[in-house]
Enzyme design. Structure first.
Site, PDB file in Angstrom:
ATOM      1  CB  CYS A   1      -1.854  11.417  -1.455  1.00 28.64           C
ATOM      2  SG  CYS A   1      -2.550  10.159  -0.356  1.00 28.64           S
TER       3      CYS A   1
ATOM      4  CB  CYS B   1      -1.293   7.732   3.222  1.00 32.70           C
ATOM      5  SG  CYS B   1      -2.239   7.149   1.829  1.00 32.70           S
ATOM      6  CB  SER B   2       2.580  10.709   0.874  1.00 35.62           C
ATOM      7  OG  SER B   2       2.523  11.595   1.955  1.00 35.62           O
ATOM      8  CB  CYS B   3      -1.358   7.689  -2.780  1.00 35.18           C
ATOM      9  SG  CYS B   3      -2.072   6.629  -1.525  1.00 35.18           S
TER      10      CYS B   3
END
Lengths: 118, 195
Positions: B101, B104-106
């Site tokens: 991601c 945002c590091s989903c």
């Protein structure tokens, strides 16, 4: 093959220890500090009450990460600092709490004497 | 109890938020503790490993998983935030998938738990898109030239999980035995399932 290969390459992309290290097994501490877990839990608690749609938070998180990455340079990347900032802005925009009261409490907590008994 | 008060401004901000939201009756410390316990004890890569093991042993389940990840993981009792729009992408001898991601590091929490630090790191997020083969080789995964690498960037509400290939060495094992061999990195796509 000269020394290096895959292992040396991995050192170049990510540190071998510390918060950026690639884990080699499934177990890992995902929160470095207690406050990180608290803000995560608070966010999920309110989301679980349907008080906001995830993309409302996500958009703020993306902005906070972009700002943070532009500022840190060689400094340490702090994912949950971005999360905290995103949640704080969501909480005040949603009116869950008063921004002035929040700022005042933060100031009081910062001024507490260290090592207080309670 | 006696302890040093936090002086880290971020810890103070988090404490102030929890205090005021608790006063407003919006959260309780117990509810937050419960959520954290849930993520510490019940949610993690062992869930995804069960999903993969089922897909390897049950072709009809595999079809359902690839068609509708959310419904298929719900069959095994998994669900919750960040799993609502789960897309499972399948590795084959011709195609290797890897998940990121960039913004945002989903991450697909219900099947993999919370993401490891390196997944959130700016260098992984930018480099896996730009030079996936190089980054994968740094993880120790060398892919033949002829294998196509597909990088899946979580966007909006879609979360991805990789369905790894079952190694020939694990043929004939039952679901539980298989699950023990399937680790998180293989389901992100930065590793293969080992023998």
């Amino acid at each position: 093959m000269s020394e290096g290969g895959a292992a040396k390459g991995a050192e170049q992309v990510l540190p071998q220890d510390g918060p950026g290290a690639p884990p080699r097994s499934n177990g890992e501490l995902v929160f470095a500090e207690p406050w990180e877990s608290r803000i995560f839990g608070i966010t999920l608690a309110l989301h679980g009450q349907d008080r906001f749609e995830w993309p409302e938070f996500q958009a703020r998180l993306i902005e906070a990460i972009a700002r943070h990455e532009a500022e840190i340079g060689e400094g340490e990347y702090q994912y949950y600092a971005c999360w905290l900032e995103a949640f704080r802005s969501l909480a005040t925009d949603k009116g869950w709490l008063d921004a002035k009261a929040l700022a005042q409490l933060e100031s009081e907590l910062a001024d507490r004497p260290a090592g207080h008994d309670h | 109890m006696s302890h040093e008060h936090e002086t880290d401004p971020r810890a103070i901000r988090a404490e102030a938020l929890e205090t005021l939201l608790t006063e407003q009756g919006l959260v309780t410390p117990e509810a937050i503790d419960g959520i954290l316990r849930h993520y510490e004890q019940d949610v993690g890569p062992m869930n995804g490993a069960r999903v993969v093991a089922r897909a390897w042993t049950d072709p009809a389940y595999r079809e359902r998983l690839l068609a509708d990840g959310y419904s298929a993981i719900a069959e095994l009792g998994f669900g919750g935030p960040q799993g609502e729009h789960l897309v499972v992408v399948e590795n084959t001898p011709q195609v290797h998938n890897v998940v990121v991601c960039t913004l945002c590091s989903c991450y697909p929490w219900p099947v993999l738990g919370l993401p490891p630090a390196w997944y959130k790191d700016p260098s992984y997020r930018s480099r896996i898109v730009r030079e996936p083969r190089k980054v994968l080789s740094e993880f120790g995964l060398e892919l033949p030239e002829e294998v196509e690498v597909r990088v899946w960037d979580s966007s909006a509400e879609i979360r991805y999980m990789v369905l790894p290939e079952q190694p020939a060495s694990l043929a004939g094992l039952g679901e539980e035995e298989l699950a023990a061999h399937i680790d998180r990195d293989a389901m992100i796509g930065v590793a293969k399932v080992g023998p």
